[in-house]
Design a protein around this motif. Sequence first.
Motif, PDB file in Angstrom:
ATOM      1  N   ALA A  46       0.840  -1.212   0.000  1.00  0.00           N
ATOM      2  CA  ALA A  46       0.000   0.000   0.000  1.00  0.00           C
ATOM      3  C   ALA A  46       0.873   1.259   0.000  1.00  0.00           C
ATOM      4  CB  ALA A  46      -0.929  -0.013   1.223  1.00  0.00           C
ATOM      5  N   GLY A  47       2.068   1.150   0.574  1.00  0.00           N
ATOM      6  CA  GLY A  47       3.003   2.282   0.544  1.00  0.00           C
ATOM      7  C   GLY A  47       3.381   2.615  -0.892  1.00  0.00           C
ATOM      8  N   LEU A  49       1.642   1.945  -3.490  1.00  0.00           N
ATOM      9  CA  LEU A  49       0.425   2.481  -4.138  1.00  0.00           C
ATOM     10  C   LEU A  49       0.327   3.984  -3.900  1.00  0.00           C
ATOM     11  CD1 LEU A  49      -1.717   0.617  -5.490  1.00  0.00           C
ATOM     12  CD2 LEU A  49      -3.134   0.977  -3.468  1.00  0.00           C
ATOM     13  N   ASN A  50       0.573   4.396  -2.662  1.00  0.00           N
ATOM     14  CA  ASN A  50       0.458   5.819  -2.333  1.00  0.00           C
ATOM     15  C   ASN A  50       1.615   6.642  -2.890  1.00  0.00           C
ATOM     16  OD1 ASN A  50      -1.966   5.647  -1.150  1.00  0.00           O
ATOM     17  ND2 ASN A  50      -1.329   6.220   0.905  1.00  0.00           N
ATOM     18  N   MET A  96      -2.719   3.017  10.104  1.00  0.00           N
ATOM     19  CA  MET A  96      -3.344   2.458  11.310  1.00  0.00           C
ATOM     20  C   MET A  96      -3.192   0.938  11.345  1.00  0.00           C
ATOM     21  SD  MET A  96      -4.259   4.978  13.080  1.00  0.00           S
ATOM     22  CE  MET A  96      -2.892   5.923  12.413  1.00  0.00           C
ATOM     23  N   THR A  98      -0.505  -0.786  10.155  1.00  0.00           N
ATOM     24  CA  THR A  98       0.853  -1.091  10.636  1.00  0.00           C
ATOM     25  C   THR A  98       0.985  -0.734  12.111  1.00  0.00           C
ATOM     26  OG1 THR A  98       1.890  -0.943   8.457  1.00  0.00           O
ATOM     27  CG2 THR A  98       3.300  -0.457  10.346  1.00  0.00           C
ATOM     28  N   ARG A 130      -0.728   8.465  10.714  1.00  0.00           N
ATOM     29  CA  ARG A 130      -1.563   9.421   9.982  1.00  0.00           C
ATOM     30  C   ARG A 130      -2.953   8.824   9.728  1.00  0.00           C
ATOM     31  NH1 ARG A 130      -5.413  10.517   6.465  1.00  0.00           N
ATOM     32  NH2 ARG A 130      -5.576  12.739   6.543  1.00  0.00           N
TER      33      ARG A 130
HETATM   34  C1  LIG Z   1      -5.079   6.566  -1.281  1.00  0.00           C
HETATM   35  C2  LIG Z   1      -5.087   5.894   0.057  1.00  0.00           C
HETATM   36  C3  LIG Z   1      -4.911   6.639   1.196  1.00  0.00           C
HETATM   37  C4  LIG Z   1      -4.905   6.019   2.453  1.00  0.00           C
HETATM   38  N1  LIG Z   1      -4.677   6.791   3.555  1.00  0.00           N
HETATM   39  C5  LIG Z   1      -4.610   6.200   4.757  1.00  0.00           C
HETATM   40  C6  LIG Z   1      -4.284   6.986   5.904  1.00  0.00           C
HETATM   41  O1  LIG Z   1      -4.064   8.190   5.839  1.00  0.00           O
HETATM   42  N2  LIG Z   1      -4.183   6.341   7.092  1.00  0.00           N
HETATM   43  C7  LIG Z   1      -4.366   4.978   7.214  1.00  0.00           C
HETATM   44  O2  LIG Z   1      -4.230   4.469   8.322  1.00  0.00           O
HETATM   45  N3  LIG Z   1      -4.690   4.225   6.140  1.00  0.00           N
HETATM   46  C8  LIG Z   1      -4.816   4.802   4.916  1.00  0.00           C
HETATM   47  N4  LIG Z   1      -5.093   4.030   3.819  1.00  0.00           N
HETATM   48  C9  LIG Z   1      -5.401   2.602   3.994  1.00  0.00           C
HETATM   49  C10 LIG Z   1      -4.135   1.741   4.067  1.00  0.00           C
HETATM   50  O3  LIG Z   1      -3.364   1.897   2.891  1.00  0.00           O
HETATM   51  C11 LIG Z   1      -4.561   0.274   4.246  1.00  0.00           C
HETATM   52  O4  LIG Z   1      -5.123   0.084   5.517  1.00  0.00           O
HETATM   53  C12 LIG Z   1      -3.409  -0.691   4.041  1.00  0.00           C
HETATM   54  O5  LIG Z   1      -3.878  -1.998   4.266  1.00  0.00           O
HETATM   55  C13 LIG Z   1      -2.254  -0.393   4.958  1.00  0.00           C
HETATM   56  O6  LIG Z   1      -1.282  -1.388   4.794  1.00  0.00           O
HETATM   57  P1  LIG Z   1       0.222  -1.175   5.260  1.00  0.00           P
HETATM   58  O7  LIG Z   1       0.196  -0.679   6.657  1.00  0.00           O
HETATM   59  O8  LIG Z   1       0.835  -2.529   5.122  1.00  0.00           O
HETATM   60  O9  LIG Z   1       0.829  -0.199   4.303  1.00  0.00           O
HETATM   61  C14 LIG Z   1      -5.113   4.624   2.549  1.00  0.00           C
HETATM   62  C15 LIG Z   1      -5.293   3.881   1.392  1.00  0.00           C
HETATM   63  C16 LIG Z   1      -5.276   4.492   0.170  1.00  0.00           C
HETATM   64  C17 LIG Z   1      -5.465   3.654  -1.077  1.00  0.00           C
END
Ligand SMILES: Cc1cc2nc3c(=O)[nH]c(=O)nc-3n(C[C@H](O)[C@H](O)[C@H](O)COP(=O)(O)O)c2cc1C
Length: 198
Positions: A46-47, A49-50, A96, A98, A130
């Motif tokens: 997801a990192g 992706l962002n 949230m 992680t 965040r």
């Molecule tokens: C465009 C976008 C913005 C996101 N912004 C947030 C955010 O600000 N805070 C958050 O906790 N999750 C956010 N998410 C959701 C996380 O990406 C999602 O929960 C993901 O599973 C996190 O996985 P990771 O912690 O392994 O990166 C966002 C997702 C997308 C696609």
Amino acid sequence: MNTRVAAPRRVIVAITGASGAIYGIRLLHALRRVGGIESHLLVSGAGWLNIQHELQLTKDDVHPLADVVHSVRHIGASVASGSFSTHGMIVAPCSMKTLASIAHGLSDNLISRAADVTLKERRRLVLMVRETPLNLAHLRNMTAVTEMGGIVFPPVPAFYSKPASLDEMVDHTVARAMDLLALGPSLAPAWEGLNGAA
Ligand SMILES: Cc1cc2nc3c(=O)[nH]c(=O)nc-3n(C[C@H](O)[C@H](O)[C@H](O)COP(=O)(O)O)c2cc1C
């Protein structure tokens, strides 16, 4: 004559899927500027992706910013072990999901494992969490990580520094987070007080 060269200090940088990928990217730039630091980069799916969505950067753009890049699936990587000495770890930004994984000691990928190791070895862990607004699970997880010795550092912009640009605003926050790792002299300008304030 002592010919030993000081080993570089290792800092783990993780970028997860919360909004604000720019914090992790500017952090990598800042660590390069400090010098004498070996950065180890971990980016969740997801990192990436962002990073793509918010910054239009590819892996080819980001990988050269770090000294070592690990796949988050490579659970046998160096940073997964406490015997691999590091100065600390910053998760910038920290989702949230992680945060929850770290708070509950899940070690379900290399990011949460490296954070778990950082905590167990009593090294500095800074989480640029965040999300907004926050639910009770988020708040409880932040409390749990704080109780374990981690530092919860939401990247809340400071307006008193009167930033002239988004980059300046981000860099100020990044400098404050880096100061928490105590890598050397403070990088963030010190507040000198308000002139003429009562
Ligand atoms: C465009 C976008 C913005 C996101 N912004 C947030 C955010 O600000 N805070 C958050 O906790 N999750 C956010 N998410 C959701 C996380 O990406 C999602 O929960 C993901 O599973 C996190 O996985 P990771 O912690 O392994 O990166 C966002 C997702 C997308 C696609």
